[in-house]
Design a protein around this motif. Structure first.
Motif, PDB file in Angstrom:
ATOM      1  N   PHE A 183       0.827  -1.194   0.000  1.00 24.44           N
ATOM      2  CA  PHE A 183       0.000   0.000   0.000  1.00 24.44           C
ATOM      3  C   PHE A 183       0.862   1.244   0.000  1.00 24.44           C
ATOM      4  O   PHE A 183       2.046   1.219   0.336  1.00 24.44           O
ATOM      5  CB  PHE A 183      -1.000  -0.004   1.158  1.00 24.44           C
ATOM      6  N   SER A 184       0.236   2.350  -0.417  1.00 28.49           N
ATOM      7  CA  SER A 184       0.927   3.635  -0.490  1.00 28.49           C
ATOM      8  C   SER A 184       0.029   4.708   0.098  1.00 28.49           C
ATOM      9  O   SER A 184      -1.198   4.588   0.097  1.00 28.49           O
ATOM     10  CB  SER A 184       1.256   3.993  -1.948  1.00 28.49           C
ATOM     11  N   MET A 185       0.666   5.765   0.605  1.00 31.20           N
ATOM     12  CA  MET A 185      -0.065   6.894   1.176  1.00 31.20           C
ATOM     13  C   MET A 185       0.472   8.193   0.596  1.00 31.20           C
ATOM     14  O   MET A 185       1.686   8.371   0.461  1.00 31.20           O
ATOM     15  CB  MET A 185       0.073   6.916   2.705  1.00 31.20           C
ATOM     16  N   TYR A 186      -0.451   9.085   0.246  1.00 23.89           N
ATOM     17  CA  TYR A 186      -0.066  10.437  -0.169  1.00 23.89           C
ATOM     18  C   TYR A 186      -0.063  11.348   1.052  1.00 23.89           C
ATOM     19  O   TYR A 186      -0.982  11.300   1.878  1.00 23.89           O
ATOM     20  CB  TYR A 186      -1.039  10.987  -1.206  1.00 23.89           C
ATOM     21  N   TRP A 187       0.982  12.167   1.159  1.00 17.31           N
ATOM     22  CA  TRP A 187       1.059  13.119   2.268  1.00 17.31           C
ATOM     23  C   TRP A 187       1.588  14.449   1.761  1.00 17.31           C
ATOM     24  O   TRP A 187       2.612  14.505   1.097  1.00 17.31           O
ATOM     25  CB  TRP A 187       1.973  12.597   3.374  1.00 17.31           C
ATOM     26  N   ARG A 188       0.857  15.508   2.073  1.00 16.31           N
ATOM     27  CA  ARG A 188       1.286  16.865   1.726  1.00 16.31           C
ATOM     28  C   ARG A 188       2.071  17.426   2.908  1.00 16.31           C
ATOM     29  O   ARG A 188       1.549  17.520   4.033  1.00 16.31           O
ATOM     30  CB  ARG A 188       0.079  17.748   1.423  1.00 16.31           C
ATOM     31  N   LEU A 189       3.321  17.797   2.666  1.00 18.56           N
ATOM     32  CA  LEU A 189       4.195  18.311   3.721  1.00 18.56           C
ATOM     33  C   LEU A 189       4.438  19.795   3.458  1.00 18.56           C
ATOM     34  O   LEU A 189       5.216  20.178   2.584  1.00 18.56           O
ATOM     35  CB  LEU A 189       5.515  17.537   3.728  1.00 18.56           C
ATOM     36  N   ASP A 190       3.749  20.638   4.216  1.00 14.55           N
ATOM     37  CA  ASP A 190       3.817  22.078   3.971  1.00 14.55           C
ATOM     38  C   ASP A 190       5.200  22.656   4.217  1.00 14.55           C
ATOM     39  O   ASP A 190       5.540  23.712   3.675  1.00 14.55           O
ATOM     40  CB  ASP A 190       2.783  22.812   4.828  1.00 14.55           C
ATOM     41  N   ALA A 230      10.703  24.273  -5.099  1.00 10.56           N
ATOM     42  CA  ALA A 230      11.367  24.946  -3.990  1.00 10.56           C
ATOM     43  C   ALA A 230      10.480  26.055  -3.456  1.00 10.56           C
ATOM     44  O   ALA A 230       9.894  26.828  -4.219  1.00 10.56           O
ATOM     45  CB  ALA A 230      12.709  25.508  -4.454  1.00 10.56           C
ATOM     46  N   GLY A 231      10.374  26.129  -2.125  1.00  9.06           N
ATOM     47  CA  GLY A 231       9.561  27.157  -1.501  1.00  9.06           C
ATOM     48  C   GLY A 231       8.087  26.813  -1.408  1.00  9.06           C
ATOM     49  O   GLY A 231       7.301  27.610  -0.888  1.00  9.06           O
ATOM     50  N   GLU A 232       7.697  25.639  -1.918  1.00 10.94           N
ATOM     51  CA  GLU A 232       6.306  25.218  -1.868  1.00 10.94           C
ATOM     52  C   GLU A 232       6.187  23.910  -1.079  1.00 10.94           C
ATOM     53  O   GLU A 232       7.184  23.309  -0.695  1.00 10.94           O
ATOM     54  CB  GLU A 232       5.762  25.031  -3.289  1.00 10.94           C
ATOM     55  N   ALA A 233       4.958  23.488  -0.864  1.00 10.06           N
ATOM     56  CA  ALA A 233       4.727  22.227  -0.154  1.00 10.06           C
ATOM     57  C   ALA A 233       5.310  21.058  -0.934  1.00 10.06           C
ATOM     58  O   ALA A 233       5.345  21.065  -2.166  1.00 10.06           O
ATOM     59  CB  ALA A 233       3.231  22.017   0.060  1.00 10.06           C
ATOM     60  N   ALA A 234       5.775  20.055  -0.201  1.00  7.88           N
ATOM     61  CA  ALA A 234       6.266  18.825  -0.830  1.00  7.88           C
ATOM     62  C   ALA A 234       5.126  17.821  -0.899  1.00  7.88           C
ATOM     63  O   ALA A 234       4.328  17.692   0.037  1.00  7.88           O
ATOM     64  CB  ALA A 234       7.420  18.255  -0.028  1.00  7.88           C
TER      65      ALA A 234
END
Length: 320
Positions: free
Chosen positions: A132-139, A194-198
């Motif tokens: 399984f995989s999970m998406y995560w937004r890292l601010d 660069a400078g944005e969420a990952a």
């Protein structure tokens, strides 16, 4: 998924481990016994062992527990997508990064193009392991993603402990071990500016019951069945425990960074205080492994003292 409907229906029927005749299966699907035989061959191509006994019919070599999307959804706080057949759970999420809620999970029974670190193929028989995989937004951005595979490794150890599985160790930077044998691997893929969420897609493949000889890979492997001494594993309960642990751990990492994870990692580091070889392309560094630092880099003690190493091409091998 329509092209796989008949195979999935047959597998769902056979999952209990009982015998079913070709006539019975054919009647349920409205097709001939010859057509059933052809679908059985297709299922075998997914890595599933099915026996045919004259006068009795078809039977799985061992019962399998299929993943239950509703069961999992009811017990976790993030969106869940279950695909019986998929190219790659990581790729599915990567292709949809712009439209996903952080924490979205993709699970699969079978990956046709599963991959591991550095593009290696991940061998994936149907319904045997857990992928399984999970998406995560890292601010906090790309730089903050550096220690993610380490943090997720800690989360997996915690999840297994919650299910009563002890003795699981971590190998820097992305593997889970038991008694010096690999149990699971983690793959983190990062995109963003660069400078944005990952945007992170974190994938894991865990060996639940597949034997070493079935995997055709060049390192010692173990399975969760061997670790716990049981042939049957509740794959749904395991998926729920892992998803819950990942979400908790990633939320903590988002708020606190690596601060609370260094000691937790070092406590379960499979190679800490042991002689190792660190392979960096053509370069080989021998020394004593001393855990990780506050940035997630591995620490190696050599004649020059203790130095830290990090990078996508570094791999670690026991030197004992």
């Amino acid at each position: 998924m329509k092209e796989h409907h008949a195979k999935l229906t047959i597998l769902s029927t056979l999952a209990d481990g009982d015998f079913y005749s070709g006539e019975t299966l054919g009647a349920a699907l409205g097709m001939s016994r010859a057509a059933i035989s052809k679908h059985i061959q297709g299922i075998q191509d997914w890595g599933v062992d099915i026996f045919r006994v004259q006068g009795k019919g078809y039977q799985l070599a061992q019962p399998i527990q299929l993943l239950d999307e509703n069961y999992i959804r009811q017990r976790v706080s993030t969106p869940v997508h279950l695909h019986p057949i998929i190219d790659s759970t990581n790729q599915y999420l990567l292709d949809r990064v712009g439209s996903l809620t952080s924490g979205t999970v993709c699970l699969a029974e079978y990956q046709e193009k599963g991959r591991g670190r550095r593009g290696r193929q991940w061998i994936s028989p149907f319904g045997t392991n857990l992928y399984f995989s999970m998406y995560w937004r890292l601010d906090a951005g790309m730089a903050a993603a550096m220690g993610l595979s380490l943090v997720v490794g800690v989360a997996v150890v915690d999840a297994l402990k919650s299910l009563g599985v002890d003795g699981i160790k971590l190998k820097w930077p992305n593997d889970l071990y038991y008694q010096d044998k690999k149990l699971a691997g983690i793959l983190v893929e990062v995109s963003g500016q660069a400078g944005e969420a990952a945007h992170l897609v974190i994938g894991m493949g865990m060996n639940l019951s597949m034997a070493q000889e079935e995997q055709q890979i060049d390192q010692p492997w173990t399975s969760l069945a061997q670790v716990i001494g049981k042939s049957q594993i509740d794959r749904n309960a395991l998926a729920v425990a892992l998803i819950q642990s990942w979400v908790r751990t990633l939320e903590t990492y988002e708020n606190e960074g690596m601060t609370n994870f260094v000691a937790r990692w070092n406590a379960v580091d499979n190679f800490i205080d042991r002689p190792v070889k660190l392979l960096m392309g053509e370069r080989v560094i021998a020394g004593i492994e001393r855990g990780i630092d506050a940035h997630g880099a591995v620490l190696l003690e050599t004649e020059q003292g203790i130095e830290s190493y990090v990078g996508g091409e570094i791999s670690l091998r026991s030197n004992e």
